[in-house]
Design a protein around this motif. Structure first.
Motif, short mmCIF file in Angstrom:
data_model
loop_
_atom_site.label_atom_id
_atom_site.label_comp_id
_atom_site.label_asym_id
_atom_site.label_seq_id
_atom_site.Cartn_x
_atom_site.Cartn_y
_atom_site.Cartn_z
N SER A 121 0.84 -1.19 0.00
CA SER A 121 0.00 0.00 0.00
C SER A 121 0.88 1.24 0.00
O SER A 121 1.91 1.28 0.66
N LYS A 122 0.44 2.25 -0.72
CA LYS A 122 1.05 3.58 -0.64
C LYS A 122 0.16 4.36 0.32
O LYS A 122 -1.03 4.51 0.08
N LYS A 168 -0.49 7.81 2.43
CA LYS A 168 -0.20 9.23 2.64
C LYS A 168 -0.61 9.56 4.07
O LYS A 168 -1.74 9.30 4.46
N LEU A 210 4.55 10.36 2.27
CA LEU A 210 4.01 9.23 1.53
C LEU A 210 4.98 8.07 1.66
O LEU A 210 6.17 8.21 1.36
N TYR A 211 4.49 6.95 2.15
CA TYR A 211 5.30 5.74 2.30
C TYR A 211 4.65 4.59 1.56
O TYR A 211 3.43 4.50 1.48
N THR A 212 5.48 3.69 1.06
CA THR A 212 5.01 2.43 0.52
C THR A 212 5.43 1.35 1.50
O THR A 212 6.60 1.29 1.90
N LYS A 215 10.15 3.74 0.91
CA LYS A 215 9.67 2.38 1.16
C LYS A 215 10.05 1.98 2.58
O LYS A 215 11.23 1.94 2.92
N SER A 233 -3.46 3.92 -1.42
CA SER A 233 -3.55 3.53 -2.83
C SER A 233 -2.60 2.38 -3.10
O SER A 233 -1.82 1.98 -2.25
N ARG A 234 -2.67 1.84 -4.31
CA ARG A 234 -1.76 0.76 -4.74
C ARG A 234 -0.89 1.26 -5.86
O ARG A 234 -1.20 1.98 -6.69
#
Length: 157
Positions: A90-91, A93, A104-106, A119, A156-157
């Motif tokens: 998942s991304k 925010k 924003l992290y993944t 990441k 988000s993806r």
């Protein structure tokens, strides 16, 4: 018993390439070092030979650990993942409620983590604290520096 880790296709391919590199080039380099050291004579007092044997042991341990990781690696199937919750890949925010900064992290597997690229590992304190959260929720996460509060703004993806 090793734990199962989930990877993206790219992350899994990177691990396989690293293992292949260690098994081919790494082993041949260590074998060359051993041969050179052996050619210098008496092995009982040969520091170069001892160092090459140590390097061989470290290389084989690294190969063994990587094989174990790959043996327990699973590809992530995004087709049946809940898109409303923060999960691996998942991304997310976030808004840090302590200083109002947005980031924003993944969320990724531990071996794929790279903070400079945004990441973070799902095993890190922040990653663990975000897992399963939905948009609008507040995540209170304890880190070594204290307690952080994040509001999930978007997933988000």
């Amino acid at each position: 018993m090793a734990t199962v880790s989930y990877y993206t296709p790219e992350g899994l391919q990177k691990l396989k390439e690293e293992l292949h590199e260690l098994k081919t080039k790494g082993r041949s380099e260590v074998a060359r070092q051993l041969a050179e050291a052996r050619d210098k004579g008496d092995l009982s007092e040969n520091a170069e030979y001892d160092a090459a044997k140590d390097a061989q042991g470290h290389l084989e341990l690294k190969i063994s650990k990587l094989e174990e990781v790959l043996g327990n690696a699973r590809l992530i199937d995004e087709s049946n993942m809940d898109l409303t919750k923060a999960l691996i890949l998942s991304k997310v925010k976030l808004k840090n409620l302590n200083n109002n900064m947005e980031m924003l992290y993944t969320l990724v597997a531990e071996e794929e983590a790279n903070l400079a690229a945004g990441k973070i590992s799902v095993k890190s304190p922040i990653g663990k604290g975000l897992l399963g959260k939905s948009v609008g929720e507040i995540a209170e996460i304890t880190v070594p520096a204290g307690k952080l509060r994040f509001e999930i703004l978007e997933i988000s993806r």
